[in-house]
Design a protein around this motif. Sequence first.
Motif, PDB file in Angstrom:
ATOM      1  N   GLY A 463      25.900  35.480  46.274  1.00 38.62           N
ATOM      2  CA  GLY A 463      26.182  36.791  46.848  1.00 38.62           C
ATOM      3  C   GLY A 463      27.635  37.009  47.223  1.00 38.62           C
ATOM      4  O   GLY A 463      28.009  38.124  47.587  1.00 38.62           O
ATOM      5  N   ASP A 464      28.474  35.958  47.184  1.00 34.18           N
ATOM      6  CA  ASP A 464      29.891  36.115  47.498  1.00 34.18           C
ATOM      7  C   ASP A 464      30.632  36.745  46.334  1.00 34.18           C
ATOM      8  O   ASP A 464      30.270  36.557  45.152  1.00 34.18           O
ATOM      9  N   VAL A 465      31.686  37.510  46.668  1.00 34.41           N
ATOM     10  CA  VAL A 465      32.522  38.158  45.656  1.00 34.41           C
ATOM     11  C   VAL A 465      33.983  37.867  46.009  1.00 34.41           C
ATOM     12  O   VAL A 465      34.411  38.097  47.141  1.00 34.41           O
ATOM     13  N   ALA A 466      34.727  37.352  45.060  1.00 31.83           N
ATOM     14  CA  ALA A 466      36.175  37.145  45.221  1.00 31.83           C
ATOM     15  C   ALA A 466      36.880  38.208  44.415  1.00 31.83           C
ATOM     16  O   ALA A 466      36.671  38.327  43.205  1.00 31.83           O
ATOM     17  N   GLU A 467      37.714  39.011  45.085  1.00 29.60           N
ATOM     18  CA  GLU A 467      38.369  40.147  44.430  1.00 29.60           C
ATOM     19  C   GLU A 467      39.874  40.025  44.547  1.00 29.60           C
ATOM     20  O   GLU A 467      40.408  39.470  45.506  1.00 29.60           O
ATOM     21  N   VAL A 468      40.573  40.567  43.568  1.00 32.33           N
ATOM     22  CA  VAL A 468      42.030  40.669  43.599  1.00 32.33           C
ATOM     23  C   VAL A 468      42.408  41.939  42.849  1.00 32.33           C
ATOM     24  O   VAL A 468      41.853  42.247  41.793  1.00 32.33           O
ATOM     25  N   ALA A 469      43.325  42.711  43.443  1.00 35.25           N
ATOM     26  CA  ALA A 469      43.781  43.950  42.805  1.00 35.25           C
ATOM     27  C   ALA A 469      44.915  43.642  41.852  1.00 35.25           C
ATOM     28  O   ALA A 469      45.785  42.828  42.139  1.00 35.25           O
ATOM     29  N   ALA A 470      44.905  44.279  40.713  1.00 43.79           N
ATOM     30  CA  ALA A 470      45.965  44.110  39.728  1.00 43.79           C
ATOM     31  C   ALA A 470      47.185  44.909  40.163  1.00 43.79           C
ATOM     32  O   ALA A 470      47.066  46.069  40.566  1.00 43.79           O
ATOM     33  N   ASP A 471      48.365  44.293  40.050  1.00 42.98           N
ATOM     34  CA  ASP A 471      49.599  44.948  40.466  1.00 42.98           C
ATOM     35  C   ASP A 471      49.894  46.136  39.547  1.00 42.98           C
ATOM     36  O   ASP A 471      49.968  45.978  38.315  1.00 42.98           O
ATOM     37  N   GLY A 472      50.049  47.320  40.168  1.00 45.58           N
ATOM     38  CA  GLY A 472      50.427  48.501  39.400  1.00 45.58           C
ATOM     39  C   GLY A 472      49.324  49.082  38.547  1.00 45.58           C
ATOM     40  O   GLY A 472      49.588  49.941  37.705  1.00 45.58           O
ATOM     41  N   ALA A 473      48.080  48.633  38.694  1.00 42.79           N
ATOM     42  CA  ALA A 473      46.966  49.146  37.900  1.00 42.79           C
ATOM     43  C   ALA A 473      45.908  49.706  38.835  1.00 42.79           C
ATOM     44  O   ALA A 473      45.870  49.421  40.029  1.00 42.79           O
ATOM     45  N   SER A 474      45.000  50.517  38.248  1.00 39.77           N
ATOM     46  CA  SER A 474      43.956  51.162  39.042  1.00 39.77           C
ATOM     47  C   SER A 474      42.645  50.418  38.929  1.00 39.77           C
ATOM     48  O   SER A 474      41.584  51.032  38.933  1.00 39.77           O
ATOM     49  N   TRP A 475      42.679  49.102  38.773  1.00 44.38           N
ATOM     50  CA  TRP A 475      41.459  48.312  38.687  1.00 44.38           C
ATOM     51  C   TRP A 475      41.654  47.006  39.417  1.00 44.38           C
ATOM     52  O   TRP A 475      42.767  46.599  39.747  1.00 44.38           O
ATOM     53  N   ARG A 476      40.532  46.355  39.659  1.00 42.15           N
ATOM     54  CA  ARG A 476      40.554  45.050  40.306  1.00 42.15           C
ATOM     55  C   ARG A 476      39.637  44.115  39.530  1.00 42.15           C
ATOM     56  O   ARG A 476      38.748  44.541  38.793  1.00 42.15           O
ATOM     57  N   LEU A 477      39.859  42.807  39.730  1.00 42.92           N
ATOM     58  CA  LEU A 477      39.045  41.784  39.082  1.00 42.92           C
ATOM     59  C   LEU A 477      38.114  41.199  40.136  1.00 42.92           C
ATOM     60  O   LEU A 477      38.570  40.727  41.187  1.00 42.92           O
ATOM     61  N   ALA A 478      36.808  41.241  39.873  1.00 46.83           N
ATOM     62  CA  ALA A 478      35.795  40.714  40.785  1.00 46.83           C
ATOM     63  C   ALA A 478      35.172  39.476  40.158  1.00 46.83           C
ATOM     64  O   ALA A 478      34.762  39.497  38.990  1.00 46.83           O
ATOM     65  N   VAL A 479      35.110  38.387  40.945  1.00 48.84           N
ATOM     66  CA  VAL A 479      34.533  37.121  40.494  1.00 48.84           C
ATOM     67  C   VAL A 479      33.274  36.879  41.320  1.00 48.84           C
ATOM     68  O   VAL A 479      33.341  36.835  42.558  1.00 48.84           O
ATOM     69  N   ARG A 480      32.112  36.732  40.620  1.00 51.06           N
ATOM     70  CA  ARG A 480      30.833  36.536  41.305  1.00 51.06           C
ATOM     71  C   ARG A 480      30.163  35.285  40.748  1.00 51.06           C
ATOM     72  O   ARG A 480      30.292  34.968  39.565  1.00 51.06           O
TER      73      ARG A 480
END
Length: 515
Positions: A463-480
């Motif tokens: 159930g944990d989610v590790a997220e990081v926002a991409a620099d200068g972009a309108s999306w993020r990367l989610a790791v589950r």
Amino acid sequence: MNEPDVGHSALPHAERVRLEALRYAAREEAATYIAIMRTFTGEVAGLLSDQSAAEVAQRLAAQGFELSTDTVDERLSYLVEHGNLARSPREAEARSLREYLQNRARYQLTQRGELVHRFVEELLGHTESAREVSTEMLGGILTGLLALGRLDDPAVAAADPDELARDIATVFAQFERLVSSTRDFYTYLSQVLVRYDLDRAEFQAFKTALLDYLQRFVDEVARHMPQLAEAVVRVLPRVAVLCERANSGQRLLGVDGTTARRANGLDPADWDGLHAWFVGGPGRDSDAAGVRRLATDAMRALLVNLRRIATGRREQSRYGDMLTLARWFAEADDDTAHALWASAFGLYSCRHLGFPADDDADPVPPTASWWRTPSAEVPVALRRHGARVIRGRTGRRDDYGETKAARLAERERAEQRRAAALAEIGRHAGRPGALRLSDEARVLLLELYARALGGHGRPLGSGDVAEVAADGASWRLAVRRTPGADTVVTSPAGRMRLHDLTLAVEHTDERWATG
């Protein structure tokens, strides 16, 4: 305040306590302390005697030091505290109460105090004059070593221990005299050779004496070296037997039952220094050969001074000027000394001017204290020769404009490639599980993946989610963490599978999320 912990560089406590015995010679009252120590060491009879403060005060008065008995007692107590003296256990005999109070504390010399004061007297009597090398000791050392080398086992067993100890101690006494005189000679020589203020007459006298003496010294060492090295090599295998026989006589025992220390040479370890001086060791030449090389270096330095005088070049040396200035200061009164100081060094009283530094390249203002500012860079020619003239043409100023433009273009291309990789990853939004990317996009995806896990700070659980926002972009990367579901990343460099993990590209803009 506690001393800083400096690890293995700090002296052990026992050694620091021993060095405390040197303090009295550097105090403001050093003259009276030295006079007190001389009353205990000046005569042989004083070595085994004890004295009271009143008796020491009387002897000091005969030397011109008028000190009260209480003051002398304080000085004696200070010397006791630092290990130079010890309180005598002998009870004082007195015919009256007053005499008892004056003589109740008696003092005697310690072994450490006698050793330290002997060094102090030697230092005070030292003169900055030349001392010849005791090359005459080479013949005596060779004769003694040859005699010891002729002793076989029956001869050693039949030898008188005291006579054998005398022969060994004589060799080492001559060796110590040779080594100490060699060090003193080269110390004096180094102080003279670095001087640039020798005039022609001084140089002529020094050259004649130095060249003649150094040549004789080198010839003497060269003549004895092969025989001495051979004699040392012949004696070394029998050193342990010789020392054992020499130490088999009646020996002095200390109060703690240990054997007293004897002269140098009667311990096999003492022979290592003799071997190093005449023979050398693995990876190093002998010290005698090094002494001959030093003589050659001294002659070379002498020729440098000779060339300077012959060509008329006058290096700027302030040795004589400083001696003259010091003499003027010693003879001047206070007002004259202040005027002389200002004239010689240009250090007048401060005016408390305050203004910022004008040059951005030099952030240190002229009003900054010398104690807190970095040292100035002094050119080599000015520091060594006193020359202030800048020789040669000024170098052409380098133009780094082309290099700078190339680096900026390279930086711009790298940013364009990164933006393209971000856009490529962003096109996989809403399609978790399988990603087909270029090599540059795959490297950027792994960078974001590592940043997401590092920012999460702990292992991913259900159930944990590790997220990081991409620099200068309108999306993020989610790791589950998704047990049983994998993520496959394919690129021209190969295929990578992340087990039980799902990488999802998710839009952070609400318009994209709802579209």
